[in-house]
Design a protein around this motif. Structure first.
Motif, PDB file in Angstrom:
ATOM      1  N   THR A 134       4.081   4.179 -11.940  1.00  0.00           N
ATOM      2  CA  THR A 134       3.665   2.907 -11.589  1.00  0.00           C
ATOM      3  C   THR A 134       4.140   2.057 -11.119  1.00  0.00           C
ATOM      4  N   THR A 135       3.866   0.734 -10.129  1.00  0.00           N
ATOM      5  CA  THR A 135       4.542   0.558  -9.198  1.00  0.00           C
ATOM      6  C   THR A 135       5.555  -0.287 -10.243  1.00  0.00           C
ATOM      7  N   GLU A 136       5.223  -0.474 -11.409  1.00  0.00           N
ATOM      8  CA  GLU A 136       6.254  -1.852 -12.005  1.00  0.00           C
ATOM      9  C   GLU A 136       7.746  -0.882 -12.292  1.00  0.00           C
ATOM     10  N   TYR A 137       7.846   1.293 -12.687  1.00  0.00           N
ATOM     11  CA  TYR A 137       8.904   1.560 -12.336  1.00  0.00           C
ATOM     12  C   TYR A 137       9.092   1.391 -11.226  1.00  0.00           C
ATOM     13  N   LEU A 138       8.875   2.146 -10.360  1.00  0.00           N
ATOM     14  CA  LEU A 138       9.463   2.342  -9.044  1.00  0.00           C
ATOM     15  C   LEU A 138      10.059   1.266  -8.610  1.00  0.00           C
ATOM     16  N   LEU A 140       0.635  -0.901   0.162  1.00  0.00           N
ATOM     17  CA  LEU A 140       0.217  -0.166   0.018  1.00  0.00           C
ATOM     18  C   LEU A 140       0.990   1.440  -0.219  1.00  0.00           C
ATOM     19  N   THR A 141       2.251   1.899   0.667  1.00  0.00           N
ATOM     20  CA  THR A 141       2.914   2.026   0.205  1.00  0.00           C
ATOM     21  C   THR A 141       3.922   2.370  -0.964  1.00  0.00           C
ATOM     22  N   LEU A 142       3.793   1.554  -1.780  1.00  0.00           N
ATOM     23  CA  LEU A 142       4.302   1.306  -2.947  1.00  0.00           C
ATOM     24  C   LEU A 142       3.313   1.891  -3.825  1.00  0.00           C
ATOM     25  N   ASP A 178       1.291   6.460  -6.677  1.00  0.00           N
ATOM     26  CA  ASP A 178       0.338   8.175  -7.205  1.00  0.00           C
ATOM     27  C   ASP A 178       0.690   9.286  -6.726  1.00  0.00           C
ATOM     28  N   HIS A 179       1.326   9.199  -5.752  1.00  0.00           N
ATOM     29  CA  HIS A 179       2.331  10.948  -5.726  1.00  0.00           C
ATOM     30  C   HIS A 179       3.467  10.920  -6.586  1.00  0.00           C
ATOM     31  N   PHE A 180       3.677   9.856  -7.251  1.00  0.00           N
ATOM     32  CA  PHE A 180       4.368  10.645  -8.561  1.00  0.00           C
ATOM     33  C   PHE A 180       3.926  10.622  -9.798  1.00  0.00           C
ATOM     34  N   GLY A 181       2.764  10.084 -10.032  1.00  0.00           N
ATOM     35  CA  GLY A 181       2.402   9.448 -11.228  1.00  0.00           C
ATOM     36  C   GLY A 181       2.708   8.454 -11.663  1.00  0.00           C
TER      37      GLY A 181
END
Length: 73
Positions: free
Chosen positions: A61-65, A49-51, A56-59
């Motif tokens: 994807t989670t895949e990118y992060l 959920l933090t991920l 969302d905050h940075f616009g």
């Protein structure tokens, strides 16, 4: 480089692009400054959920992060 290190580097890059301080990110996540610093240094894993909140905050994807994609969107 492992996934936690990639996550930390990408968070740091995104934070700096928006000219945000680590303290501001810690407040956003409702964690201590030291806890957020450990995230950026790739020292600790974060909950899903933090991920999602960070993506969302940075616009991005989670895949990118997580370093699974080089595309931010």
């Amino acid at each position: 480089m492992n996934t936690l290190e990639i996550l930390g580097q990408r968070l740091q890059t995104l934070r700096k692009e928006r000219k945000l301080a680590q303290r501001e990110m810690a407040a956003f996540l409702q964690v201590t400054l030291r806890h957020y610093q450990r995230i950026e240094h790739g020292e600790i894993n974060i909950p899903t959920l933090t991920l999602c909140a960070l993506a969302d905050h940075f616009g991005v994807t989670t895949e990118y992060l997580l370093g699974r994609s080089d595309s931010r969107t």
